[in-house]
Design a protein around this motif. Sequence first.
Motif, PDB file in Angstrom:
ATOM      1  N   SER A 109       0.808  -1.220   0.000  1.00 19.09           N
ATOM      2  CA  SER A 109       0.000   0.000   0.000  1.00 19.09           C
ATOM      3  C   SER A 109       0.834   1.259   0.000  1.00 19.09           C
ATOM      4  O   SER A 109       0.289   2.369  -0.061  1.00 19.09           O
ATOM      5  N   ALA A 110       2.172   1.121   0.078  1.00 15.89           N
ATOM      6  CA  ALA A 110       3.039   2.300   0.083  1.00 15.89           C
ATOM      7  C   ALA A 110       2.971   3.002  -1.266  1.00 15.89           C
ATOM      8  O   ALA A 110       2.960   2.370  -2.327  1.00 15.89           O
ATOM      9  N   GLN A 111       2.923   4.322  -1.248  1.00  9.31           N
ATOM     10  CA  GLN A 111       2.790   5.110  -2.469  1.00  9.31           C
ATOM     11  C   GLN A 111       4.137   5.471  -3.076  1.00  9.31           C
ATOM     12  O   GLN A 111       4.203   5.936  -4.226  1.00  9.31           O
ATOM     13  N   SER A 112       5.236   5.273  -2.318  1.00 10.86           N
ATOM     14  CA  SER A 112       6.566   5.629  -2.810  1.00 10.86           C
ATOM     15  C   SER A 112       7.598   4.728  -2.130  1.00 10.86           C
ATOM     16  O   SER A 112       7.276   3.987  -1.191  1.00 10.86           O
ATOM     17  N   PHE A 113       8.835   4.826  -2.623  1.00  7.28           N
ATOM     18  CA  PHE A 113       9.897   4.035  -2.013  1.00  7.28           C
ATOM     19  C   PHE A 113      10.143   4.495  -0.581  1.00  7.28           C
ATOM     20  O   PHE A 113      10.357   3.669   0.316  1.00  7.28           O
ATOM     21  N   ALA A 114      10.084   5.804  -0.353  1.00  5.60           N
ATOM     22  CA  ALA A 114      10.264   6.334   0.995  1.00  5.60           C
ATOM     23  C   ALA A 114       9.162   5.816   1.907  1.00  5.60           C
ATOM     24  O   ALA A 114       9.393   5.456   3.067  1.00  5.60           O
ATOM     25  N   GLY A 115       7.937   5.764   1.380  1.00  4.20           N
ATOM     26  CA  GLY A 115       6.835   5.232   2.167  1.00  4.20           C
ATOM     27  C   GLY A 115       7.025   3.768   2.474  1.00  4.20           C
ATOM     28  O   GLY A 115       6.688   3.285   3.560  1.00  4.20           O
ATOM     29  N   LEU A 116       7.571   3.030   1.472  1.00  2.95           N
ATOM     30  CA  LEU A 116       7.840   1.602   1.672  1.00  2.95           C
ATOM     31  C   LEU A 116       8.856   1.390   2.796  1.00  2.95           C
ATOM     32  O   LEU A 116       8.682   0.524   3.657  1.00  2.95           O
ATOM     33  N   VAL A 117       9.936   2.193   2.765  1.00  5.37           N
ATOM     34  CA  VAL A 117      10.966   2.083   3.814  1.00  5.37           C
ATOM     35  C   VAL A 117      10.374   2.399   5.191  1.00  5.37           C
ATOM     36  O   VAL A 117      10.643   1.709   6.173  1.00  5.37           O
ATOM     37  N   ALA A 118       9.568   3.446   5.207  1.00 11.78           N
ATOM     38  CA  ALA A 118       8.974   3.849   6.484  1.00 11.78           C
ATOM     39  C   ALA A 118       8.071   2.745   7.024  1.00 11.78           C
ATOM     40  O   ALA A 118       8.076   2.448   8.226  1.00 11.78           O
ATOM     41  N   ARG A 119       7.280   2.125   6.139  1.00 15.37           N
ATOM     42  CA  ARG A 119       6.383   1.067   6.583  1.00 15.37           C
ATOM     43  C   ARG A 119       7.161  -0.177   7.019  1.00 15.37           C
ATOM     44  O   ARG A 119       6.771  -0.860   7.964  1.00 15.37           O
ATOM     45  N   TYR A 120       8.266  -0.453   6.316  1.00 15.61           N
ATOM     46  CA  TYR A 120       9.090  -1.604   6.709  1.00 15.61           C
ATOM     47  C   TYR A 120       9.682  -1.382   8.099  1.00 15.61           C
ATOM     48  O   TYR A 120       9.695  -2.287   8.934  1.00 15.61           O
ATOM     49  N   LYS A 121      10.181  -0.161   8.340  1.00 16.20           N
ATOM     50  CA  LYS A 121      10.752   0.149   9.653  1.00 16.20           C
ATOM     51  C   LYS A 121       9.689   0.017  10.750  1.00 16.20           C
ATOM     52  O   LYS A 121       9.967  -0.470  11.857  1.00 16.20           O
ATOM     53  N   TYR A 122       8.470   0.452  10.417  1.00 20.66           N
ATOM     54  CA  TYR A 122       7.392   0.348  11.398  1.00 20.66           C
ATOM     55  C   TYR A 122       7.104  -1.122  11.731  1.00 20.66           C
ATOM     56  O   TYR A 122       6.998  -1.507  12.901  1.00 20.66           O
ATOM     57  N   LEU A 123       6.998  -1.952  10.705  1.00 18.03           N
ATOM     58  CA  LEU A 123       6.707  -3.378  10.932  1.00 18.03           C
ATOM     59  C   LEU A 123       7.848  -4.059  11.670  1.00 18.03           C
ATOM     60  O   LEU A 123       7.630  -4.889  12.553  1.00 18.03           O
ATOM     61  N   HIS A 124       9.093  -3.717  11.281  1.00 16.03           N
ATOM     62  CA  HIS A 124      10.262  -4.302  11.950  1.00 16.03           C
ATOM     63  C   HIS A 124      10.293  -3.901  13.423  1.00 16.03           C
ATOM     64  O   HIS A 124      10.557  -4.720  14.305  1.00 16.03           O
ATOM     65  N   GLY A 125       9.993  -2.623  13.689  1.00 14.97           N
ATOM     66  CA  GLY A 125       9.967  -2.151  15.071  1.00 14.97           C
ATOM     67  C   GLY A 125       8.877  -2.824  15.886  1.00 14.97           C
ATOM     68  O   GLY A 125       9.076  -3.170  17.048  1.00 14.97           O
TER      69      GLY A 125
END
Length: 206
Positions: A109-125
């Motif tokens: 559902s991420a709209q950009s690569f930056a959004g993808l990274v942010a969502r990955y960090k959130y899930l990892h955290g």
Amino acid sequence: SASAPASADAVAVLRRERQALEAQMTLLQRPARSLPAALANLEAQREATARLLAALDRQLADINDMTARAERSLARTESELSAKRGALRQRLVAVYKRGQLHTVEVLLSAQSFAGLVARYKYLHGAAAHARELVRRVERLRSGAVRQRRALDALRVAVQRTRAEKDREAQRLAELEGYRARSLAAVTQSTDRARARLARLGGPEGD
């Protein structure tokens, strides 16, 4: 910790002192031994027993204090353990309800690569937090088990010290009674001797 309080050392020293006095009394009770020495030993035993009784009082107070601290520590641990278990239970329920595809859906559902990274960090955290929560629950559970064992040992020590205190109080009463009877016997013997001397020293023909 359930280690012995410092007052236990004083109790051990006084026990040895009293044992030495009892051994000495055994020798003094043999025939032809000095009555004054036996009475002095009896008084020393009485004083040693009184000091031992006072030391047991201090030891009991120390153990009671340690028990109270252990009970408070265990209560805090069990309270935190209950809260962390509740949080972990809620976390597991949330993961179960979302299902296995939730992580993929969040990333897609991420709209950009930056959004993808942010969502990955959130899930990892979130995953790291869940793992730390599990580890914390395990540590708390192990700590609670150790604290309960230590508390049980302290409660046994309280019962044992109270029983010893009761025995020493009885021993002190017996020593005081024996001392009083011995002194009374000496006084009576002295009075009889003085009376006889008075009769022997009186005027002839009385």
